[in-house]
Design an enzyme around this catalytic site. Sequence first.
Site, short mmCIF file in Angstrom:
data_model
loop_
_atom_site.label_atom_id
_atom_site.label_comp_id
_atom_site.label_asym_id
_atom_site.label_seq_id
_atom_site.Cartn_x
_atom_site.Cartn_y
_atom_site.Cartn_z
CD GLU A 106 92.56 -2.03 -16.02
OE1 GLU A 106 92.92 -1.02 -14.38
OE2 GLU A 106 92.85 -3.39 -15.59
CD GLU A 166 90.27 -2.25 -9.31
OE1 GLU A 166 89.62 -1.64 -9.95
OE2 GLU A 166 91.58 -3.13 -10.00
NE ARG A 202 92.55 -9.71 -8.46
CZ ARG A 202 93.14 -8.83 -9.02
NH1 ARG A 202 93.92 -7.38 -9.61
NH2 ARG A 202 92.59 -9.39 -10.79
CG HIS A 209 88.74 -2.86 -13.51
ND1 HIS A 209 89.08 -3.94 -12.92
CD2 HIS A 209 87.44 -3.14 -14.73
CE1 HIS A 209 87.83 -4.91 -13.04
NE2 HIS A 209 87.68 -4.27 -14.11
CG HIS A 249 89.66 -5.96 -8.54
ND1 HIS A 249 89.82 -5.83 -10.52
CD2 HIS A 249 89.89 -7.46 -8.89
CE1 HIS A 249 90.53 -7.00 -10.88
NE2 HIS A 249 90.01 -8.34 -9.96
#
Length: 446
Positions: free
Chosen positions: A379, A182, A234, A305, A179
């Site tokens: 994440e 990020e 994104r 991520h 993405h």
Amino acid sequence: MGKTMKLGLILTIALCIVSTFALAANNSYHGYSVVRVHVKNIVQRSQLSILGSDSNYDFLSQPRIGAVDIILKPTQISHFEKIMSSYDIEYKYKTKDLGRIIQEEDKVNAKRAAVMDWTSYHRIETIHQFLDDVAAEHPNLAEIISIGNSTENRDLKLIKIGNSKNETKLAIWIDGGIHAREWITPAVTTWIINQLLNNSAQYADLLNAFDFYIIPSTNPDGYEYSHETTRLWRKTRSLTTNKDCLGVDPNRNYIHGWSGPGSSDDPCSEIFRGYAPFSEPETRAMKDFIGKSVNVNWQLYLTIHSYSQVILSPWGYKYELPDDYKDLMVLAYAAAEAIKKVHGTEYEVGAVTEIFEPGSGGSDDWAKASGFKYSYTYELRDTGEHGFELPSDQIIPTSEETWAGIQAMAKVLLKVTNHKVQNNYASSLFASTTLVIATTIIKYMY
């Protein structure tokens, strides 16, 4: 005025113009708000997930019980507040001028060095040059591999790191930047590469035991677009049937569970899955490289991520758990424990649908279904205080703790696979990992 002085003045003016355009490019978020929604139960989570499928709303974090962040355009505020009232969902505005925050971030990034470091967020050209340079400096440990090209013909550049290139060892895949917005993920993955190669003596045992395949940016077109034009972009940058809505969410474009819940067939949606699995050259290149790699003993897949501070295992496309879910949790809890020890950062652990609403077509589900025994999504920081605009002074601490988590996974992986490696590395690690494994198993079971 001398020629040298004139040239210097011209360069200074040019740099000022470039910086001005760079700052102006991301001014499109002025007047946009970021709202934090407080989800209390599964019903509210499902209601919010329905809103997330609306192409007009951009969810910065996935629907879950707890805090969820959403961007609102000025024209959306009234509609959003009515919906939240009808759902009886509480919310609070974090900012009513997102553009100001992004502009401040732009000012910091305008001062970044021309060469790779980890005190600022770098562009893809600098990242790729770093990969070339560091591989050239360590030819016995590193190899650059181009696995394909993006829609806009940017290189999808991977680095393979390990000792004894002709020996089949356990293989770990790490990717970042799926993405575009990020930014912390290419920074962290390049920091890990730098650690492995420029401190190789410290990691000799790891390099003897594993081959690391690391690609810092799997969506370079989107990443560059997020620097040049739209900070919170994104998706990829491919054409769609709607000329005003470009790109596909690459993490909804993998074949396993494709077109299921948590994805959209609307090209304007942030979770647009594409018109077919692997429609994007970026996802297709990764699939082809991994699938066609001969004599590679793929074991551990890690996709990096942000943000939320969670370690997720499959499945994301359905609520059922994999048959070996307990095995997956052993490595995940070991990583969370190791991460916490570095800077005290706490990570939640679980399958995707234990924590979030489903998201179909993800790379972690595909990797698990394609033969990786262990597959996870990290994440990274934070939990929403800064979100995707994570200050650059957090790059190094985020990298340090993430690398600690990955090392913990690798060590436990050696234990559970009972793999024989050079220098009797496995036996040297057994004593240090047995306690971690026992602790994590007990935590999971009780």
